[in-house]
Design an enzyme around this catalytic site. Structure first.
Site, mmCIF file in Angstrom:
data_model
loop_
_atom_site.group_PDB
_atom_site.id
_atom_site.type_symbol
_atom_site.label_atom_id
_atom_site.label_comp_id
_atom_site.label_asym_id
_atom_site.label_seq_id
_atom_site.Cartn_x
_atom_site.Cartn_y
_atom_site.Cartn_z
ATOM 1 N N LYS A 21 0.859 -1.187 0.000
ATOM 2 C CA LYS A 21 0.000 0.000 0.000
ATOM 3 C C LYS A 21 0.888 1.228 0.000
ATOM 4 O O LYS A 21 1.949 1.224 0.630
ATOM 5 C CB LYS A 21 -0.859 0.044 1.265
ATOM 6 C CG LYS A 21 -2.018 -0.916 1.256
ATOM 7 C CD LYS A 21 -2.940 -0.603 2.425
ATOM 8 C CE LYS A 21 -3.463 -1.895 3.018
ATOM 9 N NZ LYS A 21 -3.917 -1.781 4.387
ATOM 10 N N ARG A 78 6.001 1.522 7.203
ATOM 11 C CA ARG A 78 5.406 0.745 8.288
ATOM 12 C C ARG A 78 6.203 -0.547 8.401
ATOM 13 O O ARG A 78 6.331 -1.286 7.428
ATOM 14 C CB ARG A 78 3.948 0.426 7.988
ATOM 15 C CG ARG A 78 3.336 -0.525 8.990
ATOM 16 C CD ARG A 78 1.862 -0.733 8.715
ATOM 17 N NE ARG A 78 1.259 -1.569 9.713
ATOM 18 C CZ ARG A 78 0.864 -2.824 9.504
ATOM 19 N NH1 ARG A 78 1.001 -3.378 8.323
ATOM 20 N NH2 ARG A 78 0.312 -3.520 10.467
ATOM 21 N N LEU A 196 -11.055 -2.957 15.250
ATOM 22 C CA LEU A 196 -11.762 -4.099 14.660
ATOM 23 C C LEU A 196 -11.724 -3.994 13.144
ATOM 24 O O LEU A 196 -12.601 -3.377 12.531
ATOM 25 C CB LEU A 196 -13.214 -4.140 15.165
ATOM 26 C CG LEU A 196 -13.416 -4.042 16.684
ATOM 27 C CD1 LEU A 196 -14.911 -3.979 17.024
ATOM 28 C CD2 LEU A 196 -12.757 -5.220 17.400
ATOM 29 N N ASN A 198 -9.859 -6.248 9.539
ATOM 30 C CA ASN A 198 -9.692 -7.633 9.138
ATOM 31 C C ASN A 198 -8.839 -8.350 10.190
ATOM 32 O O ASN A 198 -9.142 -9.457 10.611
ATOM 33 C CB ASN A 198 -9.067 -7.682 7.747
ATOM 34 C CG ASN A 198 -9.402 -8.978 7.050
ATOM 35 O OD1 ASN A 198 -10.333 -9.686 7.440
ATOM 36 N ND2 ASN A 198 -8.636 -9.308 6.048
ATOM 37 N N GLY A 199 -7.773 -7.676 10.649
ATOM 38 C CA GLY A 199 -7.116 -8.078 11.893
ATOM 39 C C GLY A 199 -7.790 -7.294 13.015
ATOM 40 O O GLY A 199 -8.332 -6.223 12.759
ATOM 41 N N ASP A 269 -15.235 -11.283 5.262
ATOM 42 C CA ASP A 269 -15.623 -9.883 5.127
ATOM 43 C C ASP A 269 -16.879 -9.634 5.966
ATOM 44 O O ASP A 269 -17.899 -10.311 5.791
ATOM 45 C CB ASP A 269 -15.890 -9.575 3.648
ATOM 46 C CG ASP A 269 -16.092 -8.098 3.414
ATOM 47 O OD1 ASP A 269 -17.078 -7.531 3.945
ATOM 48 O OD2 ASP A 269 -15.256 -7.500 2.718
ATOM 49 N N GLY A 320 -12.226 -0.922 10.064
ATOM 50 C CA GLY A 320 -13.374 -1.223 9.191
ATOM 51 C C GLY A 320 -14.663 -1.596 9.909
ATOM 52 O O GLY A 320 -15.704 -0.970 9.698
ATOM 53 N N VAL A 321 -14.610 -2.582 10.793
ATOM 54 C CA VAL A 321 -15.822 -3.023 11.489
ATOM 55 C C VAL A 321 -16.170 -2.034 12.614
ATOM 56 O O VAL A 321 -17.327 -1.625 12.768
ATOM 57 C CB VAL A 321 -15.639 -4.444 12.056
ATOM 58 C CG1 VAL A 321 -16.863 -4.878 12.843
ATOM 59 C CG2 VAL A 321 -15.329 -5.437 10.931
ATOM 60 N N GLU A 323 -15.619 1.072 12.900
ATOM 61 C CA GLU A 323 -16.120 2.363 12.421
ATOM 62 C C GLU A 323 -17.481 2.255 11.743
ATOM 63 O O GLU A 323 -18.256 3.211 11.730
ATOM 64 C CB GLU A 323 -15.122 2.973 11.418
ATOM 65 C CG GLU A 323 -13.806 3.390 12.043
ATOM 66 C CD GLU A 323 -12.718 3.671 11.006
ATOM 67 O OE1 GLU A 323 -13.049 4.097 9.881
ATOM 68 O OE2 GLU A 323 -11.536 3.460 11.321
ATOM 69 N N GLU A 373 -3.550 5.247 9.963
ATOM 70 C CA GLU A 373 -2.163 4.859 10.244
ATOM 71 C C GLU A 373 -1.193 5.596 9.324
ATOM 72 O O GLU A 373 -0.092 5.941 9.737
ATOM 73 C CB GLU A 373 -2.015 3.343 10.072
ATOM 74 C CG GLU A 373 -2.710 2.576 11.186
ATOM 75 C CD GLU A 373 -2.918 1.107 10.871
ATOM 76 O OE1 GLU A 373 -3.879 0.789 10.144
ATOM 77 O OE2 GLU A 373 -2.135 0.281 11.341
HETATM 78 P P1 AMP Z 1 -9.889 -2.895 7.756
HETATM 79 O O1 AMP Z 1 -8.953 -4.051 7.960
HETATM 80 O O2 AMP Z 1 -9.800 -1.847 8.804
HETATM 81 O O3 AMP Z 1 -9.854 -2.342 6.359
HETATM 82 O O4 AMP Z 1 -11.369 -3.497 7.922
HETATM 83 C C1 AMP Z 1 -11.889 -4.449 7.038
HETATM 84 C C2 AMP Z 1 -13.176 -5.022 7.603
HETATM 85 O O5 AMP Z 1 -14.115 -3.953 7.799
HETATM 86 C C3 AMP Z 1 -13.829 -6.013 6.661
HETATM 87 O O6 AMP Z 1 -14.299 -7.132 7.394
HETATM 88 C C4 AMP Z 1 -15.004 -5.238 6.127
HETATM 89 O O7 AMP Z 1 -16.074 -6.067 5.771
HETATM 90 C C5 AMP Z 1 -15.375 -4.381 7.310
HETATM 91 N N1 AMP Z 1 -16.229 -3.268 6.886
HETATM 92 C C6 AMP Z 1 -15.923 -2.261 6.049
HETATM 93 N N2 AMP Z 1 -16.998 -1.466 5.833
HETATM 94 C C7 AMP Z 1 -18.020 -2.011 6.555
HETATM 95 C C8 AMP Z 1 -19.402 -1.679 6.739
HETATM 96 N N3 AMP Z 1 -19.960 -0.623 6.144
HETATM 97 N N4 AMP Z 1 -20.121 -2.461 7.580
HETATM 98 C C9 AMP Z 1 -19.590 -3.536 8.178
HETATM 99 N N5 AMP Z 1 -18.302 -3.896 8.025
HETATM 100 C C10 AMP Z 1 -17.530 -3.156 7.226
#
Ligand code: AMP
Length: 385
Positions: A21, A78, A196, A198-199, A269, A320-321, A323, A373
């Site tokens: 990234k 990173r 919260l 993916n990790g 996901d 992701g989760v 937020e 980050e």
């Molecule tokens: P990250 O690793 O911070 O990018 O988070 C990824 C996780 O966030 C994945 O499991 C996504 O499905 C979840 N995620 C992203 N947007 C949403 C949403 N609007 N509602 C629920 N989960 C989400």
């Protein structure tokens, strides 16, 4: 025509095991000008043969963007594992690269990729400072009681078996933003952070200093994640080895890639998990169980960290989760009013960006703070310009 000087920029690179990234950040304005991702690095049949090829691709995307690359004044990297050697943002020299490489034993998928990213980027941008920011860094402060596994001390010392913690840049960043939102100083706040994504990881932070976190020697311990199990009885591994004949690599693959939400309901996901729940049927049942296990694990950690901290001023949801899934915030803190924690259902489902979602009168504030980050890394690197 008056020429305006281009802003000073920091290039942030995050070389993962199979993806890279990048983001071009204006560290003063706090904005990202360009970001992108190169995936499938080094995978069979991928057009991106290795990390060096991936970085060349990024360099050509940067060159094609029209942004004057002379404005890049620093590169922030990173780096996943700093071991016991590195915790502060560190100016990269040949010696630092060699030490990061030697720490690969602790993060075999990540540190080697970080090292290649650093080496290629130093050739591409030879005249600016390169700065390593360590994912383990913020947890350097954990007390021995929290970092020590109760196993044979000599063996643990000899092999570096120690709880390091990860996602530190995110945990530290959201604590800072939470303090700003609350109009307080981080030094006077006790905070539980729930990262919260993916990790996933939780931390307990007293006065800006991390005192406990859920990830350990590796990012496998703790909360339920997209494909990682989080906490399991280590006895499960012996049992699977003896009864199912799984060898050590198969067990590694099982717990890191085929467990967590994916192991429980087939998808990692969280959006797909929510859709599967809504659709019902047998797949919906599996998704319900996955959701319940996920939320239950978060509650257990919140309870534990309440006890670790004694007094909690704020609980922060991020990534992701954290937020984007209001139901997770509501369900994981449900019924804790007697402990001074009440989520306001309406606030929790409305709004965007950094905000408070607890009920008025809740002794502990509950916040949603988008993590960033890249911005945190860019700011750390900017200190060296
Ligand atoms: P990250 O690793 O911070 O990018 O988070 C990824 C996780 O966030 C994945 O499991 C996504 O499905 C979840 N995620 C992203 N947007 C949403 C949403 N609007 N509602 C629920 N989960 C989400």
């Amino acid at each position: 025509m008056t020429a305006t000087a281009p802003p000073s920029l920091v290039l942030v690179l995050n070389s993962g095991s199979s993806s890279i990234k990048f983001q071009l950040v204006d560290p003063v304005a706090g904005t990202a000008l360009l970001s992108g991702l190169v995936e499938h690095v080094g995978e069979p049949d991928s057009p991106v043969a290795d990390h060096a090829a991936g970085l060349r691709l990024i360099h050509s995307r940067l060159a094609d963007s029209g942004i004057d690359l002379a404005a890049v004044r620093a590169v922030g990297h990173r780096v996943v594992h700093g071991g016991k050697l590195f915790y502060r943002p560190t100016l990269i020299t040949d010696e630092v690269v060699a030490k990061i490489d030697r720490l690969s034993e602790l993060a075999p998928l990540h540190n080697p990729a970080n090292v290649i990213g650093i080496e290629v980027a130093r050739k591409d941008f030879p005249d600016v400072p390169h700065v390593a920011v360590f994912d383990t860094g913020f947890f350097h402060s954990l007390p021995a009681a929290a970092t020590t596994y109760a196993i044979d001390r000599d063996l643990a010392n000899r092999y570096g078996i120690h709880r390091y913690g990860f996602h530190g840049t995110s945990h530290e960043y959201v604590c800072g933003v939470a303090a700003t939102v609350l109009g307080r100083d981080t030094r006077e706040l006790n905070i539980i952070v729930l990262h919260l994504g993916n990790g996933a990881s939780a931390s307990a932070v007293r006065g800006g200093v991390a005192v406990e976190t859920s990830m350990g020697l590796t990012p496998l311990e703790g909360l339920v994640m997209g494909t990682r199990s989080g906490d399991v009885d280590p006895g499960v591994l012996f049992h699977l080895n003896r009864t199912a004949g799984l060898d050590i690599d198969e067990l590694d693959e099982l717990l890191n890639r085929r467990s967590g939400l994916k192991g429980l309901c087939g998808v990692n996901d969280f959006r797909e998990l929510l859709e599967q729940r809504a659709a019902g049927g047998p797949a919906g049942e599996a998704a319900n169980l996955a959701y319940d296990v996920y939320v239950h694990r978060i509650r257990k950690y919140v309870g534990a960290y309440l006890a670790v901290l004694g007094r909690v001023d704020a609980i922060v949801f991020t990534a992701g989760v954290g937020e984007n899934a209001p139901s997770v915030r509501e369900d994981s803190l449900e019924g804790l009013d007697a402990l001074g924690i009440s989520v306001d259902p309406e606030r929790n489902r409305a709004g965007r960006g950094a905000r408070i979602v607890s009920a008025k009168g809740s002794r502990t504030s509950v916040l949603v703070i988008p993590t960033d980050e890249e911005l945190a890394i860019a700011r750390a690197a900017w200190q060296f310009v």
